[in-house]
Write an enzyme that holds these catalytic residues in place. Structure first.
Site, PDB file in Angstrom:
ATOM      1  N   ARG A 106      31.585  24.806  19.225  1.00 26.38           N
ATOM      2  CA  ARG A 106      30.925  25.646  19.824  1.00 26.38           C
ATOM      3  C   ARG A 106      29.426  25.277  19.369  1.00 26.38           C
ATOM      4  O   ARG A 106      29.340  25.242  18.381  1.00 26.38           O
ATOM      5  CB  ARG A 106      31.196  27.158  19.233  1.00 26.38           C
ATOM      6  N   HIS A 133      31.892  27.831  29.289  1.00 28.31           N
ATOM      7  CA  HIS A 133      32.749  28.630  28.325  1.00 28.31           C
ATOM      8  C   HIS A 133      34.280  28.475  28.754  1.00 28.31           C
ATOM      9  O   HIS A 133      34.971  29.781  29.018  1.00 28.31           O
ATOM     10  CB  HIS A 133      32.370  30.342  27.981  1.00 28.31           C
ATOM     11  N   GLN A 136      37.502  30.867  27.630  1.00 28.77           N
ATOM     12  CA  GLN A 136      37.320  32.214  28.088  1.00 28.77           C
ATOM     13  C   GLN A 136      37.943  32.347  29.234  1.00 28.77           C
ATOM     14  O   GLN A 136      38.584  33.331  29.538  1.00 28.77           O
ATOM     15  CB  GLN A 136      35.845  32.770  27.950  1.00 28.77           C
ATOM     16  N   ASP A 228      28.725  40.491  31.184  1.00 32.49           N
ATOM     17  CA  ASP A 228      28.385  39.860  29.794  1.00 32.49           C
ATOM     18  C   ASP A 228      27.359  40.366  29.419  1.00 32.49           C
ATOM     19  O   ASP A 228      26.599  41.137  30.016  1.00 32.49           O
ATOM     20  CB  ASP A 228      28.570  38.513  30.143  1.00 32.49           C
ATOM     21  N   CYS A 269      33.851  39.460  28.218  1.00 37.29           N
ATOM     22  CA  CYS A 269      34.255  38.268  27.527  1.00 37.29           C
ATOM     23  C   CYS A 269      34.097  38.799  26.016  1.00 37.29           C
ATOM     24  O   CYS A 269      34.848  38.380  25.066  1.00 37.29           O
ATOM     25  CB  CYS A 269      33.357  37.004  27.692  1.00 37.29           C
ATOM     26  N   ARG A 314      42.912  35.251  24.409  1.00 31.07           N
ATOM     27  CA  ARG A 314      42.093  34.205  24.079  1.00 31.07           C
ATOM     28  C   ARG A 314      42.828  33.148  23.251  1.00 31.07           C
ATOM     29  O   ARG A 314      42.970  31.944  23.348  1.00 31.07           O
ATOM     30  CB  ARG A 314      40.958  34.421  23.206  1.00 31.07           C
TER      31      ARG A 314
HETATM   32  N1  NVA Z   1      26.926  34.703  27.178  1.00 28.35           N
HETATM   33  C1  NVA Z   1      27.489  34.942  25.935  1.00 28.35           C
HETATM   34  C2  NVA Z   1      29.069  35.053  25.824  1.00 28.35           C
HETATM   35  C3  NVA Z   1      29.682  35.232  24.420  1.00 28.35           C
HETATM   36  C4  NVA Z   1      31.196  34.819  24.509  1.00 28.35           C
HETATM   37  C5  NVA Z   1      26.706  34.116  24.823  1.00 28.35           C
HETATM   38  O1  NVA Z   1      26.871  33.050  25.188  1.00 28.35           O
HETATM   39  O2  NVA Z   1      26.389  34.668  23.750  1.00 28.35           O
HETATM   40  N1   CP Z   2      34.251  35.629  23.831  1.00 30.23           N
HETATM   41  C1   CP Z   2      33.976  35.177  22.743  1.00 30.23           C
HETATM   42  O1   CP Z   2      33.740  33.878  22.729  1.00 30.23           O
HETATM   43  O2   CP Z   2      33.962  35.762  21.665  1.00 30.23           O
HETATM   44  P1   CP Z   2      33.559  35.171  20.268  1.00 30.23           P
HETATM   45  O3   CP Z   2      31.912  35.015  20.394  1.00 30.23           O
HETATM   46  O4   CP Z   2      33.589  36.280  19.198  1.00 30.23           O
HETATM   47  O5   CP Z   2      34.156  34.048  19.894  1.00 30.23           O
END
Ligand code: NVA
Ligand code: CP
Length: 331
Positions: A106, A133, A136, A228, A269, A314
């Site tokens: 990540r 992502h 997800q 989101d 998400c 998830r």
């Molecule tokens: N768009 C958000 C998604 C989090 C799961 C981010 O990248 O922070």
């Molecule tokens: N939805 C998601 O990816 O959550 P986290 O950022 O907590 O992993």
């Protein structure tokens, strides 16, 4: 279906049949877990979990899923690895390939996870980048399938910043699986034209469609309403002001849900800014005189919301991705 040895970097790399297979496997593994049937068929293997951004769901999902499959896991936190700072992606990939059977990443640019995959001798899984992502989306689709019994033909409306990881990946997933995808946001927040074009071609094959609009009335007839956060991880706090200005009219609230089908579900998400019970939600809420950002508390905690089922999924879907790409054989 044999996905052994494959990376999981974006859903663009997976066919509708392969996505269907992963969802089916996830449903089976979920049923096994609920029935208390052990499925630790990957005993003796280990996975590395690299997080250059923070996480609750994705990290816990990879760790619990690895454990359920019998594997060990090593978590490298945003400060705890040398990756990109003192050691190149290519060197890191080769070091980790000698110790682990799979690597989750990540972080920031998609090119980083791509490079990791290029140099790693083991499967690499994308746990979120700026652009995509994909794990997800599998959880979201499993949740939709559990609720409606199918994916094909459903109207899926994404509200808010559709240029980023969630908007991109949901559009790809919907286009592949035959849903009618609508991105509802100001024009500047629509996904990039090249990706829209690719998704329209995919949708032409699956029977789905891709629509971009600024008009919130496009929520009419929606089966799924999704949103989101307006400011993503890694973005500077200064962007809050422009996001609130641009996206406030696209908040998911009771009036917006009224426009969707009465049977519609609300998805997110997570994490979500639906009240002041978080440090950022409180600070930005007070600063901009708002009770909530992208979704009201009423909708978030309302009867149409499936966000916690979605969060649990998830884990089941990430387990399916690891199991399939590591060649797990279940009885
Ligand atoms: N768009 C958000 C998604 C989090 C799961 C981010 O990248 O922070
Ligand atoms: N939805 C998601 O990816 O959550 P986290 O950022 O907590 O992993």
């Amino acid at each position: 279906m044999n996905l052994q040895g494959r990376d999981f970097l974006t859903l663009l790399d997976y066919s509708p049949k392969e996505i269907e297979y992963l969802l089916q496997l996830a449903a089976e593994l979920k049923a096994k877990k609920k029935a208390g049937i052990a499925h630790d068929v990957l005993r003796g293997k280990n996975v590395a979990l690299i997080f250059e951004k923070t996480s609750t769901r994705t990290r816990c999902s990879f760790e619990v899923a690895a454990h359920d499959l019998g594997m060990g896991s090593t978590y490298l936190d945003p400060t705890g690895s040398q990756i990109g700072k003192k050691e190149s992606i290519a060197d890191t990939a080769q070091v980790l390939s000698g110790m682990f059977e799979g690597i989750e990443y990540r972080g920031y640019g998609q090119e980083i996870v791509q490079q990791l995959a290029q140099y790693a001798a083991v499967p690499v899984w994308n746990g979120l980048t700026n652009e995509y992502h994909p794990t997800q989306i599998l959880a979201d689709f499993l949740t939709i399938q559990e609720h409606f019994g199918h994916l094909q033909g459903l109207k899926f409306v994404y509200m808010g910043d559709a240029r980023y990881n969630m908007g991109n990946s949901l559009m790809i997933g919907c286009a592949k699986m035959g849903l009618d995808f609508v991105a509802c946001a100001p024009k500047a927040y629509h996904p990039a034209p090249a990706l829209v074009q690719t998704c329209r071609e995919l949708a032409a094959q699956s029977g789905g469609s891709v629509t971009l609009t600024e008009d919130t009335d496009a929520v009419a007839g929606a089966d799924v309403v999704y949103t989101d956060v307006w400011v993503s991880m890694g973005e500077p706090t200064q962007v809050w002001v422009e996001r609130i200005d641009a996206l406030a009219a696209y908040q998911v609230n009771a009036a917006l849900m009224q426009k969707a089908k009465p049977t519609a579900i609300f998805m997110h998400c997570l994490p979500a800014y639906h009240d002041h019970n978080t440090a950022v939600g409180k600070e930005m809420g007070e600063k901009f005189h708002r009770d909530a950002m992208e979704v009201t508390d009423e909708v978030f905690n309302g009867a149409q919301s499936v966000v916690f089922q979605e969060a649990e999924n998830r884990m089941h879907t990430i387990k399916a991705v690891m199991a399939a790409t590591l060649g797990a054989q279940f009885k």
